[in-house]
Design an enzyme around this catalytic site. Structure first.
Site, short mmCIF file in Angstrom:
data_model
loop_
_atom_site.label_atom_id
_atom_site.label_comp_id
_atom_site.label_asym_id
_atom_site.label_seq_id
_atom_site.Cartn_x
_atom_site.Cartn_y
_atom_site.Cartn_z
N ASP A 163 0.88 -1.14 -0.01
CA ASP A 163 0.06 0.07 -0.10
C ASP A 163 0.86 1.45 -0.12
OD1 ASP A 163 -2.48 1.36 -0.11
OD2 ASP A 163 -2.52 1.48 2.11
N GLU A 416 4.20 -8.00 7.28
CA GLU A 416 2.92 -8.52 6.96
C GLU A 416 2.91 -9.64 6.18
OE1 GLU A 416 0.17 -5.30 6.32
OE2 GLU A 416 0.13 -4.75 8.50
N ASN A 469 1.13 -5.20 13.64
CA ASN A 469 0.09 -4.08 13.17
C ASN A 469 -1.08 -4.31 13.32
OD1 ASN A 469 2.77 -3.31 12.01
ND2 ASN A 469 2.35 -3.83 9.88
N TYR A 471 -5.46 -2.56 13.95
CA TYR A 471 -6.26 -1.60 13.27
C TYR A 471 -7.66 -1.74 14.00
CZ TYR A 471 -2.29 -0.04 10.35
OH TYR A 471 -1.33 0.54 9.72
N TYR A 475 -10.13 -0.76 10.68
CA TYR A 475 -10.47 -1.84 9.72
C TYR A 475 -11.48 -2.86 10.50
CZ TYR A 475 -6.72 -0.01 6.82
OH TYR A 475 -5.87 0.66 5.85
N GLU A 507 2.55 -0.88 14.17
CA GLU A 507 1.45 0.08 13.25
C GLU A 507 0.16 0.17 13.95
OE1 GLU A 507 0.72 -0.92 9.05
OE2 GLU A 507 2.85 -1.18 8.66
N LYS A 571 -3.28 8.51 6.99
CA LYS A 571 -3.05 7.96 8.40
C LYS A 571 -2.00 8.98 9.00
CE LYS A 571 -4.81 3.08 8.33
NZ LYS A 571 -4.82 3.23 6.70
#
Length: 600
Positions: A163, A416, A469, A471, A475, A507, A571
């Site tokens: 990304d 990841e 990581n 979220y 998400y 993250e 972000k």
């Protein structure tokens, strides 16, 4: 992989600036041997910089394949009798270097330097034609991976599963440099602490000699005063009452290695800064100089308006000044090795670095997100032995280049990847072993993706630290920070109970449009971003094994085309042009107060 430098025996010429530039639209440059004559083009391109955003031409921005750079270079006339080299600090993702009509170097991997000895192809005092072909294609086997497809109308399109935008070109400097016939080719330094004394173990590789040469080593303090000396290409120096390199309080000695012939004539000399410090994982603590260290900072990107991933010294300083202002003590080189100048600056200013390879996107779980069809991660069609070979090269080159930087405290070998699918453990076990073999002194880790929590992951026991990581609240549990807080704490305590290792949140973040405000902490607003980070911080403070927090991201950055991103990833605590969002002030308040509570 020594960086070129000017010494009593070496000289270098910087070849940055404007180059003739041509896009190989029809893929005929090699066949038509463009390197054998001046490029037929009116375009010029600055080096270092990505070329994608420089030209007002969509076809150049979207080009998939080779572009060509060319200029005339004059070899200094005083280099007669010396070995002459050309070096590229990077070429993303493949570089082919021609001196006049001869291919002298080729390298795959967009973030590492490579060089060639061109002594036999050039003459001191005369010019030569330097041509560089740069290919931006990513394939199933490259690090990072990607796919190239051809549309019905013949256009080539690059797909990839990471990304951030696939910026390409000569992102870092190009050098012409000289070395003597007998030359120091490599130096490895390992430091230690014994009571109040520091130790500097060194090993130098000397090439081109007869074997009768002598090697002497001196270590000087920051004032240039010699504090230790030794003989031989290998040895250990002891520094009484050593001043240690510490986070936020960098102190650098200088190691100088000299090679002389039997009558004492200096043949070669090379020096490098040395920070005396130790790094250790003990239980669930991360120790620097035997003291607990708590990471505060960001995942970052080499990403700026217009120049993309091109290195710029002034912008680098500005980024470090913003890190200092916000109270950050560290960052991760997400998701590729950064310019050597960045690490050198971190060495001098006491900023701690998690250094990462470009192995991002090794996860079939992201296929639908990035428009790819379903596939298995560890298979002949995706992550296979060719991938593993390039991954080994990426780890080896990273450690070879950056092993002597005191700021680097962790090697992160992937971001990841799929760590729960069959094939993950046989793939990653040899890579973890390789990293430790190449450098037994630093912890090794990888960054775990949210889809592979502690009850699914199969490889974290192979590594020294847990890097996550996550979220929750963005998400998943989108906008529901109460549910997100419970889920986050439950998962972190699950990791803690299973492994008992230090946990770094590498993250966590929420996309935020600068200037969007809301009374109700609406997602995308600046208020929601601050509340989101506060929620994570409450959890971090309740989980003993958490030893660090790196917000995603330092600044907004460009991504590939997609309906989930409007002009890139938002972000950042700062905008892409480095204006602070509200979250930056909240982080500054936390991190400037956190040091005294978390360290020591």
């Amino acid at each position: 992989m020594l960086k070129p430098q000017a010494t009593a025996t070496r000289e270098l010429v910087n070849l940055d600036g404007l180059y003739a530039f041509k896009v190989d639209v029809d893929r005929t440059g090699h066949q038509d041997e463009w390197f054998k004559k001046p490029l037929e083009t009116t375009l010029e391109m600055g080096v270092p910089a990505s070329y994608n955003d420089v030209f007002a031409d969509k076809s150049i921005r979207d080009h998939v394949g080779y572009v060509w750079y060319q200029r005339e270079v004059r070899v200094p006339r005083g280099w007669a009798g010396e070995r002459i080299h050309i070096r590229l600090d990077s070429a993303t993702h493949e570089g082919m270097v021609y001196v006049n009509d001869v291919l002298v170097a080729q390298h795959v991997g967009g973030y590492m330097p490579f060089s060639a000895d061109i002594t036999d192809h050039v003459s001191p005092g005369r010019t030569f034609r330097l041509t560089i072909a740069v290919n931006n294609e990513l394939t199933q086997a490259t690090i990072p991976p990607g796919t190239v497809t051809v549309t019905e109308d013949g256009r080539r399109k690059q797909g990839y599963m990471h990304d951030f935008y696939n910026y390409a070109g000569l992102h870092r400097s190009v050098w012409l440099f000289s070395t003597p016939g007998v030359a120091i080719e490599d130096v490895t330094v390992v430091t230690g602490v014994e009571g109040t004394a520091g130790t500097v173990e060194y090993s130098a590789v000397v090439a081109g000699g007869s074997g009768s040469e002598t090697v002497t080593v001196t270590l000087s303090d920051a004032d240039g005063v010699e504090v230790a000396a030794g003989d031989g290409s290998n040895g250990t120096l002891t520094v009484p009452n050593a001043i240690l390199w510490r986070p936020g309080a960098a102190y650098l000695y200088r190691l100088t290695i000299a090679v002389k012939n039997d009558d004492g004539t200096l043949l070669d000399e090379y020096s490098l800064p040395v920070g005396i410090r130790t790094v250790e994982v003990r239980g669930n603590k991360f120790l620097i100089n035997a003291e607990p260290f708590y990471f505060t900072g960001f995942g970052m990107h080499e990403d700026h308006i217009t120049i993309g991933k091109g290195h710029n010294a002034a912008q680098m300083v500005n980024d470090f000044e913003l890190l200092k202002w916000v109270g950050a003590n560290s960052f991760r080189t997400s998701h590729y090795p950064y310019s050597e100048e960045v690490l050198e600056y971190a060495d001098r200013h006491g900023i701690v670095v998690i250094n990462e390879t470009a192995a991002v996107g090794l996860n079939a779980g992201f296929a639908s997100f990035f428009g790819e069809g379903p596939k298995s991660t560890y298979s002949e069609e995706f992550v296979n032995e060719d991938t593993a070979a390039n991954h080994r090269q990426a780890i080896s080159e990273l450690i070879a280049r950056d092993k002597n930087h005191p700021s680097v405290v962790i090697w992160s070998i992937a971001n990841e990847p799929n760590s729960s699918e069959d094939g993950a453990r046989p793939y990653f076990a040899p890579l973890a072993e390789l990293a430790r073999k190449l450098d037994p002194t630093r912890p090794v880790g990888f960054v775990n993706v949210m889809m592979d929590p502690f009850d699914k992951d199969t490889i974290t026991d192979l590594f020294d630290v847990i890097m996550l990581n996550r979220y929750y609240g963005w998400y998943v549990n989108t906008g529901d920070l109460q549910s997100a807080e419970k889920a986050l704490e439950a998962e972190l305590k699950g990791w803690e109970a299973k492994h008992g290792k230090p946990i770094i949140m590498t993250e966590y973040g929420a996309d935020t449009m600068p200037g969007l405000h809301s009374l109700y902490e609406q997602p995308w607003s600046e208020e929601f971003q601050s509340s989101f980070l506060d929620m994570f911080h409450r959890v971090h403070d309740r989980v003993e094994s958490v030893v660090g927090e790196h917000v995603w991201n330092f600044a907004d950055f460009q991504t590939s085309n997609g309906i989930m991103r409007v002009d890139g990833n938002k972000k950042g605590a700062f905008t892409r042009d480095r204006r602070p969002k509200s979250a930056a002030f909240a982080l500054r308040e936390r991190w400037t107060q956190l040091g005294s509570k978390k360290q020591g």
